[in-house]
Design an enzyme around this catalytic site. Sequence first.
Site, PDB file in Angstrom:
ATOM      1  N   SER A  95     -23.697 111.083  51.997  1.00  0.00           N
ATOM      2  CA  SER A  95     -25.126 111.289  51.762  1.00  0.00           C
ATOM      3  C   SER A  95     -25.325 111.360  50.251  1.00  0.00           C
ATOM      4  O   SER A  95     -24.392 111.698  49.511  1.00  0.00           O
ATOM      5  CB  SER A  95     -25.543 112.613  52.409  1.00  0.00           C
ATOM      6  OG  SER A  95     -26.792 113.022  51.915  1.00  0.00           O
TER       7      SER A  95
ATOM      8  N   TYR B   5     -24.448 121.511  53.737  1.00  0.00           N
ATOM      9  CA  TYR B   5     -24.506 120.069  54.056  1.00  0.00           C
ATOM     10  C   TYR B   5     -24.051 119.254  52.833  1.00  0.00           C
ATOM     11  O   TYR B   5     -23.194 118.377  52.947  1.00  0.00           O
ATOM     12  CB  TYR B   5     -25.929 119.694  54.468  1.00  0.00           C
ATOM     13  CG  TYR B   5     -26.121 118.218  54.780  1.00  0.00           C
ATOM     14  CD1 TYR B   5     -25.848 117.714  56.056  1.00  0.00           C
ATOM     15  CD2 TYR B   5     -26.569 117.323  53.809  1.00  0.00           C
ATOM     16  CE1 TYR B   5     -26.019 116.363  56.346  1.00  0.00           C
ATOM     17  CE2 TYR B   5     -26.741 115.974  54.096  1.00  0.00           C
ATOM     18  CZ  TYR B   5     -26.468 115.509  55.369  1.00  0.00           C
ATOM     19  OH  TYR B   5     -26.642 114.162  55.645  1.00  0.00           O
TER      20      TYR B   5
HETATM   21  N1  LIG Z   1     -30.845 109.928  58.682  1.00  0.00           N
HETATM   22  C1  LIG Z   1     -30.697 109.952  57.361  1.00  0.00           C
HETATM   23  O1  LIG Z   1     -31.664 109.715  56.605  1.00  0.00           O
HETATM   24  C2  LIG Z   1     -29.343 110.235  56.752  1.00  0.00           C
HETATM   25  C3  LIG Z   1     -29.222 110.186  55.347  1.00  0.00           C
HETATM   26  C4  LIG Z   1     -27.971 110.428  54.771  1.00  0.00           C
HETATM   27  C5  LIG Z   1     -26.876 110.699  55.584  1.00  0.00           C
HETATM   28  N2  LIG Z   1     -27.010 110.743  56.946  1.00  0.00           N
HETATM   29  C6  LIG Z   1     -25.813 110.991  57.748  1.00  0.00           C
HETATM   30  O2  LIG Z   1     -25.753 110.027  58.799  1.00  0.00           O
HETATM   31  C7  LIG Z   1     -25.067 110.592  59.934  1.00  0.00           C
HETATM   32  C8  LIG Z   1     -25.928 110.429  61.170  1.00  0.00           C
HETATM   33  O3  LIG Z   1     -27.121 111.155  60.986  1.00  0.00           O
HETATM   34  P1  LIG Z   1     -28.435 110.941  61.867  1.00  0.00           P
HETATM   35  O4  LIG Z   1     -29.548 110.907  60.921  1.00  0.00           O
HETATM   36  O5  LIG Z   1     -28.225 109.847  62.837  1.00  0.00           O
HETATM   37  O6  LIG Z   1     -28.492 112.365  62.598  1.00  0.00           O
HETATM   38  P2  LIG Z   1     -28.828 112.806  64.097  1.00  0.00           P
HETATM   39  O7  LIG Z   1     -29.807 111.882  64.699  1.00  0.00           O
HETATM   40  O8  LIG Z   1     -29.104 114.251  64.006  1.00  0.00           O
HETATM   41  O9  LIG Z   1     -27.416 112.568  64.831  1.00  0.00           O
HETATM   42  C9  LIG Z   1     -26.328 113.387  64.556  1.00  0.00           C
HETATM   43  C10 LIG Z   1     -25.300 113.217  65.652  1.00  0.00           C
HETATM   44  O10 LIG Z   1     -24.247 114.157  65.413  1.00  0.00           O
HETATM   45  C11 LIG Z   1     -23.971 114.821  66.627  1.00  0.00           C
HETATM   46  N3  LIG Z   1     -23.436 116.164  66.408  1.00  0.00           N
HETATM   47  C12 LIG Z   1     -24.060 117.193  65.762  1.00  0.00           C
HETATM   48  N4  LIG Z   1     -23.307 118.297  65.843  1.00  0.00           N
HETATM   49  C13 LIG Z   1     -22.187 117.960  66.539  1.00  0.00           C
HETATM   50  C14 LIG Z   1     -21.044 118.677  66.972  1.00  0.00           C
HETATM   51  N5  LIG Z   1     -20.934 119.994  66.739  1.00  0.00           N
HETATM   52  N6  LIG Z   1     -20.088 118.032  67.654  1.00  0.00           N
HETATM   53  C15 LIG Z   1     -20.208 116.731  67.943  1.00  0.00           C
HETATM   54  N7  LIG Z   1     -21.283 115.987  67.589  1.00  0.00           N
HETATM   55  C16 LIG Z   1     -22.263 116.601  66.896  1.00  0.00           C
HETATM   56  C17 LIG Z   1     -25.309 114.898  67.321  1.00  0.00           C
HETATM   57  O11 LIG Z   1     -25.129 115.164  68.697  1.00  0.00           O
HETATM   58  P3  LIG Z   1     -26.379 115.636  69.630  1.00  0.00           P
HETATM   59  O12 LIG Z   1     -27.245 114.425  69.723  1.00  0.00           O
HETATM   60  O13 LIG Z   1     -25.746 115.997  70.874  1.00  0.00           O
HETATM   61  O14 LIG Z   1     -27.053 116.740  68.890  1.00  0.00           O
HETATM   62  C18 LIG Z   1     -25.876 113.525  67.032  1.00  0.00           C
HETATM   63  O15 LIG Z   1     -25.415 112.577  67.960  1.00  0.00           O
HETATM   64  C19 LIG Z   1     -24.787 112.037  59.554  1.00  0.00           C
HETATM   65  O16 LIG Z   1     -23.459 112.129  59.069  1.00  0.00           O
HETATM   66  C20 LIG Z   1     -25.767 112.335  58.445  1.00  0.00           C
HETATM   67  O17 LIG Z   1     -25.308 113.351  57.603  1.00  0.00           O
HETATM   68  C21 LIG Z   1     -28.221 110.521  57.531  1.00  0.00           C
END
Ligand SMILES: NC(=O)c1ccc[n+]([C@@H]2O[C@H](COP(=O)([O-])OP(=O)(O)OC[C@H]3O[C@@H](n4cnc5c(N)ncnc54)[C@H](OP(=O)(O)O)[C@@H]3O)[C@@H](O)[C@H]2O)c1
Length: 253
Positions: free
Chosen positions: A156, A169
Amino acid sequence: MSCKIDYQARPDLLAGRVILVTGAGDGIGRAAALSYARHGATVILLGRTTAKLEATYDAIEAAGGPQPAIFPLNFEGATLKDYHDMAETLDKEFGRLDGILHNASLLGRLTPFEQYDPALWEQVMQVNINGPIWMTQALLPLLKAADDASVVFTSSSVGRKGRAFWGAYAVSKAATENFSELLADELENVSNIRVNTLNPGATRTQMRKTAYPAEDPQKLRTPDEIMPTYLWLMGLDSQGHSGERFDAQPPKS
Ligand SMILES: NC(=O)c1ccc[n+]([C@@H]2O[C@H](COP(=O)([O-])OP(=O)(O)OC[C@H]3O[C@@H](n4cnc5c(N)ncnc54)[C@H](OP(=O)(O)O)[C@@H]3O)[C@@H](O)[C@H]2O)c1
């Protein structure tokens, strides 16, 4: 840092490859699992909410992709034994692992450090860095058994430069960058495993909405739109790249 947003993946880019995706039930992880399967991979869907993993599984089957596998695991409570049991199961089932997309993460809370709850800090570090590290260690023999294996850690922008209020985070993502470089350096020349980090950039998911509630999500790219770099890193076209930092979206002009 480079970005492959214009990369066009061949339809059979990942044919025959076995790829583990963490957090495969929602957001970017779900899109990556579907996209990898669409390009021929057998995808192992790991996450904490089985119903969401089943929905991803059904979507892959409905699209005619190779039959995936579901692996429910919560990084919060998972133990070293869980990771070794997992490695044993995957060994019996597949005998090797061609890729891991470390994608699952917790945002925690955006709050001044002075008020950050220590228990929440531990929880975020467990899910975002400690769990994935020990899982990777347990899976190394399976990655070594592959002719070419790609490990991708999700970073990130706040992991590259610390920013106020992002707490555990941001620190977990900085550790992710460092760990990825350390592992890439150790494995260089002694294995067929490459290790890189990928920053998706602002993407239309639940996590982004929680972090930026006032933002208009329609102005953000969807997870599907940022898949080119995810595909490039998992396939053979990225061979020779290890220990590098990638972006899934071009920098804002
Ligand atoms: N979206 C953005 O703008 C953005 C920007 C920079 C970086 N990122 C990174 O991209 C990645 C994906 O993010 P996203 O935006 O797609 O987030 P998201 O929609 O919140 O998805 C996160 C996923 O992680 C799973 N998860 C959370 N806690 C967990 C645990 N304890 N054990 C196993 N699985 C777990 C969640 O499962 P549940 O669905 O069951 O909760 C979900 O499937 C992350 O690493 C995030 O830091 C995202």
